[in-house]
Write a protein that holds these residues in place. Structure first.
Motif, PDB file in Angstrom:
ATOM      1  N   ALA A   7       0.861  -1.180   0.000  1.00 44.98           N
ATOM      2  CA  ALA A   7       0.000   0.000   0.000  1.00 44.98           C
ATOM      3  C   ALA A   7       0.897   1.229   0.000  1.00 44.98           C
ATOM      4  CB  ALA A   7      -0.917  -0.008   1.216  1.00 44.98           C
ATOM      5  N   GLY A   8       1.522   1.502  -1.146  1.00 44.68           N
ATOM      6  CA  GLY A   8       2.491   2.578  -1.227  1.00 44.68           C
ATOM      7  C   GLY A   8       3.725   2.245  -0.409  1.00 44.68           C
ATOM      8  N   SER A   9       4.050   3.083   0.559  1.00 41.11           N
ATOM      9  CA  SER A   9       5.209   2.839   1.417  1.00 41.11           C
ATOM     10  C   SER A   9       4.824   2.085   2.684  1.00 41.11           C
ATOM     11  CB  SER A   9       5.872   4.170   1.792  1.00 41.11           C
ATOM     12  OG  SER A   9       4.948   5.002   2.483  1.00 41.11           O
ATOM     13  N   ASP A  10       3.629   1.549   2.715  1.00 37.84           N
ATOM     14  CA  ASP A  10       3.142   0.833   3.890  1.00 37.84           C
ATOM     15  C   ASP A  10       2.714  -0.572   3.491  1.00 37.84           C
ATOM     16  OD1 ASP A  10       2.339   0.390   6.510  1.00 37.84           O
ATOM     17  OD2 ASP A  10       0.432   1.480   6.321  1.00 37.84           O
ATOM     18  N   VAL A  11       2.512  -1.407   4.498  1.00 38.72           N
ATOM     19  CA  VAL A  11       1.874  -2.702   4.279  1.00 38.72           C
ATOM     20  C   VAL A  11       0.361  -2.496   4.326  1.00 38.72           C
ATOM     21  CG1 VAL A  11       3.793  -4.036   5.199  1.00 38.72           C
ATOM     22  CG2 VAL A  11       1.979  -3.242   6.747  1.00 38.72           C
ATOM     23  N   PRO A  12      -0.418  -3.395   3.745  1.00 38.39           N
ATOM     24  CA  PRO A  12      -1.876  -3.266   3.881  1.00 38.39           C
ATOM     25  C   PRO A  12      -2.284  -3.347   5.349  1.00 38.39           C
ATOM     26  CG  PRO A  12      -1.291  -4.876   2.188  1.00 38.39           C
ATOM     27  CD  PRO A  12      -0.033  -4.547   2.917  1.00 38.39           C
ATOM     28  N   ARG A  13      -3.404  -2.726   5.672  1.00 37.18           N
ATOM     29  CA  ARG A  13      -3.915  -2.727   7.043  1.00 37.18           C
ATOM     30  C   ARG A  13      -5.419  -2.983   7.035  1.00 37.18           C
ATOM     31  NH1 ARG A  13      -0.150  -0.625  10.660  1.00 37.18           N
ATOM     32  NH2 ARG A  13       1.713   0.135   9.572  1.00 37.18           N
ATOM     33  N   ASN A  14      -5.915  -3.525   8.135  1.00 33.61           N
ATOM     34  CA  ASN A  14      -7.348  -3.748   8.221  1.00 33.61           C
ATOM     35  C   ASN A  14      -8.058  -2.440   8.573  1.00 33.61           C
ATOM     36  OD1 ASN A  14      -7.162  -3.342  10.998  1.00 33.61           O
ATOM     37  ND2 ASN A  14      -7.426  -5.506  11.525  1.00 33.61           N
ATOM     38  N   GLN A  15      -9.368  -2.502   8.778  1.00 30.61           N
ATOM     39  CA  GLN A  15     -10.136  -1.280   8.997  1.00 30.61           C
ATOM     40  C   GLN A  15      -9.759  -0.567  10.282  1.00 30.61           C
ATOM     41  OE1 GLN A  15     -14.158  -2.757   8.739  1.00 30.61           O
ATOM     42  NE2 GLN A  15     -14.293  -2.310   6.546  1.00 30.61           N
ATOM     43  N   GLN A  16      -9.096  -1.270  11.200  1.00 24.27           N
ATOM     44  CA  GLN A  16      -8.676  -0.657  12.456  1.00 24.27           C
ATOM     45  C   GLN A  16      -7.206  -0.244  12.454  1.00 24.27           C
ATOM     46  OE1 GLN A  16      -9.964  -3.914  15.045  1.00 24.27           O
ATOM     47  NE2 GLN A  16     -11.670  -2.642  15.742  1.00 24.27           N
ATOM     48  N   GLY A  17      -6.569  -0.321  11.282  1.00 20.91           N
ATOM     49  CA  GLY A  17      -5.181   0.112  11.165  1.00 20.91           C
ATOM     50  C   GLY A  17      -4.161  -0.928  11.550  1.00 20.91           C
ATOM     51  N   VAL A  18      -4.587  -2.156  11.836  1.00 17.46           N
ATOM     52  CA  VAL A  18      -3.657  -3.216  12.204  1.00 17.46           C
ATOM     53  C   VAL A  18      -2.965  -3.736  10.947  1.00 17.46           C
ATOM     54  CG1 VAL A  18      -3.418  -5.514  13.232  1.00 17.46           C
ATOM     55  CG2 VAL A  18      -5.024  -3.851  14.208  1.00 17.46           C
ATOM     56  N   ALA A  19      -1.646  -3.843  11.002  1.00 14.07           N
ATOM     57  CA  ALA A  19      -0.870  -4.231   9.836  1.00 14.07           C
ATOM     58  C   ALA A  19      -1.147  -5.680   9.442  1.00 14.07           C
ATOM     59  CB  ALA A  19       0.619  -4.054  10.110  1.00 14.07           C
ATOM     60  N   LEU A  20      -1.315  -5.913   8.144  1.00 14.55           N
ATOM     61  CA  LEU A  20      -1.346  -7.262   7.580  1.00 14.55           C
ATOM     62  C   LEU A  20       0.084  -7.562   7.163  1.00 14.55           C
ATOM     63  CD1 LEU A  20      -4.623  -6.990   5.469  1.00 14.55           C
ATOM     64  CD2 LEU A  20      -4.342  -7.677   7.859  1.00 14.55           C
ATOM     65  N   ILE A  21       0.808  -8.235   8.041  1.00 10.93           N
ATOM     66  CA  ILE A  21       2.260  -8.326   7.928  1.00 10.93           C
ATOM     67  C   ILE A  21       2.708  -9.687   8.430  1.00 10.93           C
ATOM     68  CG2 ILE A  21       2.606  -7.321  10.225  1.00 10.93           C
ATOM     69  CD1 ILE A  21       4.975  -5.740   9.114  1.00 10.93           C
ATOM     70  N   GLY A  22       3.811 -10.183   7.905  1.00 12.21           N
ATOM     71  CA  GLY A  22       4.289 -11.498   8.282  1.00 12.21           C
ATOM     72  C   GLY A  22       4.676 -11.609   9.735  1.00 12.21           C
ATOM     73  N   ASP A  23       5.156 -10.521  10.340  1.00 14.20           N
ATOM     74  CA  ASP A  23       5.507 -10.509  11.759  1.00 14.20           C
ATOM     75  C   ASP A  23       5.092  -9.162  12.332  1.00 14.20           C
ATOM     76  OD1 ASP A  23       6.747 -10.356  14.283  1.00 14.20           O
ATOM     77  OD2 ASP A  23       8.356 -11.690  13.660  1.00 14.20           O
ATOM     78  N   PRO A  24       4.061  -9.116  13.174  1.00 14.20           N
ATOM     79  CA  PRO A  24       3.576  -7.835  13.699  1.00 14.20           C
ATOM     80  C   PRO A  24       4.634  -7.031  14.435  1.00 14.20           C
ATOM     81  CG  PRO A  24       2.005  -9.595  14.169  1.00 14.20           C
ATOM     82  CD  PRO A  24       3.245 -10.256  13.636  1.00 14.20           C
ATOM     83  N   ARG A  25       5.687  -7.689  14.958  1.00 16.58           N
ATOM     84  CA  ARG A  25       6.730  -6.959  15.663  1.00 16.58           C
ATOM     85  C   ARG A  25       7.471  -5.991  14.748  1.00 16.58           C
ATOM     86  NH1 ARG A  25       9.993 -11.906  18.054  1.00 16.58           N
ATOM     87  NH2 ARG A  25       9.571 -12.575  15.913  1.00 16.58           N
ATOM     88  N   ASN A  26       7.431  -6.230  13.442  1.00 16.46           N
ATOM     89  CA  ASN A  26       8.107  -5.318  12.518  1.00 16.46           C
ATOM     90  C   ASN A  26       7.319  -4.039  12.286  1.00 16.46           C
ATOM     91  OD1 ASN A  26      10.164  -7.121  12.315  1.00 16.46           O
ATOM     92  ND2 ASN A  26       9.719  -7.774  10.225  1.00 16.46           N
ATOM     93  N   ASP A  27       6.173  -3.911  12.949  1.00 17.12           N
ATOM     94  CA  ASP A  27       5.398  -2.674  12.895  1.00 17.12           C
ATOM     95  C   ASP A  27       5.563  -1.858  14.170  1.00 17.12           C
ATOM     96  OD1 ASP A  27       3.625  -0.890  11.614  1.00 17.12           O
ATOM     97  OD2 ASP A  27       1.881  -1.754  12.639  1.00 17.12           O
ATOM     98  N   VAL A  28       6.546  -2.223  15.022  1.00 20.42           N
ATOM     99  CA  VAL A  28       6.680  -1.574  16.327  1.00 20.42           C
ATOM    100  C   VAL A  28       7.124  -0.119  16.198  1.00 20.42           C
ATOM    101  CG1 VAL A  28       9.088  -2.312  16.699  1.00 20.42           C
ATOM    102  CG2 VAL A  28       7.591  -1.857  18.664  1.00 20.42           C
ATOM    103  N   HIS A  29       7.895   0.199  15.164  1.00 25.96           N
ATOM    104  CA  HIS A  29       8.262   1.592  14.892  1.00 25.96           C
ATOM    105  C   HIS A  29       8.491   1.760  13.402  1.00 25.96           C
ATOM    106  CE1 HIS A  29      12.416   0.210  14.624  1.00 25.96           C
ATOM    107  NE2 HIS A  29      12.350  -0.255  15.861  1.00 25.96           N
TER     108      HIS A  29
END
Length: 411
Positions: free
Chosen positions: A122-144
């Motif tokens: 999603a541009g410079s981001d990973v896709p996210r659900n309607q609540q902004g939670v990352a759809l990502i292989g490891d959620p810890r990589n969204d910590v910062h």
């Protein structure tokens, strides 16, 4: 060989989602007053970096965050069994599980429905659900934002390959493993030590094929070196303001700022990046007072400090003193007057780096633990390049004479 087998047997106990054990099982745990650990790591203690100027190291600021992704990768390995459940104890791997999760079949939300060989972005981001939670292989990589930017850059590297999913996965994984051995580790521990471990094998960590475990001396001390390399603040774009990592760059939601990786890594054709903080046993204020969104609720205010958490974790897992490990390795222990009964291994490794390497890289104790474990994990992985084809060379183009991380990160 008997020594190595005893280490593997010591790791049979599952902790969390991977096998852990002691790298130096003959050494006694350091006995230390817990209140002393809290005082040392809390606000105003010896681990609090009170000055914010003049502590730049030689390496670029992004390297400890690449190290953080490696740590997530080691501890994120999946091993599917019937019903989609996961085994409680499995070998740690450096195989980019943080990106691929269970692939297009098991984790279809990560991939483009029209082209499942490619990641969905999603541009410079990973896709996210309607609540902004990352759809990502490891959620810890969204910590910062910095870890997220690195994650997205690796997703783009996969997509650029233009190969089938399995072919691209192997290609990217082997290039990533090459970078760990030939770019990341030489910067962190010195090229001579890397060459020695590659040529001679590990003295203290050399698990058999498919029998790797994570040494607690690595996970709870040596590989927490990166906390000491976090800068007081980061400039994310050329000419932009400098912001502390926490709370300004905290993740777990859509990115609030754009990250130019050339501000964090020395990219070809760009000015030098910001530098990492020197290793000296002192942490930036943003890590001494972590926000609640990162730590959750804590029983004592001191547990907002990452330094406190590092010190207490070493006590809880029964780590030996740094002096004891140095003596076992045949190294002369560095003086640490603040800890007359023995220095916590995590702090000792940072102090050793400061005294022997001017804070620019790990010293002989910390460096050997890290080099032996990362190379040992690759050699214990039946699918790694070091196991299948140890003379393999990168096939992707390099901007300089040697392939490196920045060749993966660039568009």
């Amino acid at each position: 060989m008997d020594h190595c087998l005893s280490l593997v047997r010591a790791a049979d106990r599952p902790i969390g989602t991977a096998r852990y054990g002691h790298m130096f099982p003959s050494l006694d745990p350091l006995k230390i007053d817990s209140s002393a650990l809290l005082r040392a790591g809390d606000v105003g203690g010896m681990c609090d970096a009170l000055t914010v100027e003049g502590d730049d190291a030689t390496e670029a600021a992004g390297w400890p965050f690449f190290g953080q992704l490696i740590a997530h990768d080691i501890t994120a390995d999946r091993s599917p069994i019937s019903g989609g459940a996961l085994r409680n104890a499995r070998a740690p791997l450096l195989n980019l599980e943080i990106l691929y999760a269970d692939g297009p079949i098991g984790s279809p939300f990560l991939f483009d429905v029209a082209d499942p060989d490619r990641f969905l972005l999603a541009g410079s981001d990973v896709p996210r659900n309607q609540q902004g939670v990352a759809l990502i292989g490891d959620p810890r990589n969204d910590v910062h934002l910095i870890s997220l930017a690195l994650h997205v850059a690796l997703l783009r590297a996969h997509n650029r390959l233009g190969l089938s999913f399995e072919e691209a996965r192997v290609q990217l994984t082997w290039h990533y493993q090459w970078v760990i051995v030939h770019d990341f580790l030489p910067r962190l521990v010195g090229p001579a030590l890397v060459s020695s471990v590659l040529a001679e094998g590990g003295r203290w960590y050399a698990p058999a094929l498919s029998e790797a475990f994570i040494p607690l001396e690595f996970a709870d001390a040596a590989y927490r070196y990166g906390h000491g390399q976090v800068r007081h603040s980061y400039r994310l774009v050329d000419g932009g303001p400098a912001r502390p990592l926490f709370p300004d760059l905290a993740g777990f939601g859509p990115p609030a700022h754009r990250v130019d990786l050339a501000q964090l890594f020395d990219m070809p054709g760009r000015p030098p990046a910001q530098r990492a903080k020197r290793l000296d046993g002192r942490l930036a204020a943003s890590l001494i007072g972590l926000p609640a969104r990162v730590t959750g609720e804590v029983s004592e205010a001191a547990y907002r400090s990452l330094a406190v958490r590092d010190l207490v974790r070493g006590e809880n897992t029964g780590l030996p003193s740094g002096e004891a490990v140095a003596a076992l390795m045949g190294e002369t222990p560095v003086p640490s007057p603040a800890w007359p009964a023995g220095t916590p291994l995590w702090f000792y490794i940072l102090e050793e780096a400061a005294q022997l390497c001017d804070g620019n890289r790990l010293g002989p104790v910390g460096g050997r633990i890290v080099a032996e474990v990362l190379i040992g994990l690759l050699r214990a992985d039946p699918a790694s390049y070091l196991t299948l084809e140890p003379d393999w060379q990168p096939t992707l183009p390099a901007a300089g004479p040697v392939f490196g991380l920045t060749d993966l990160l660039g568009d």
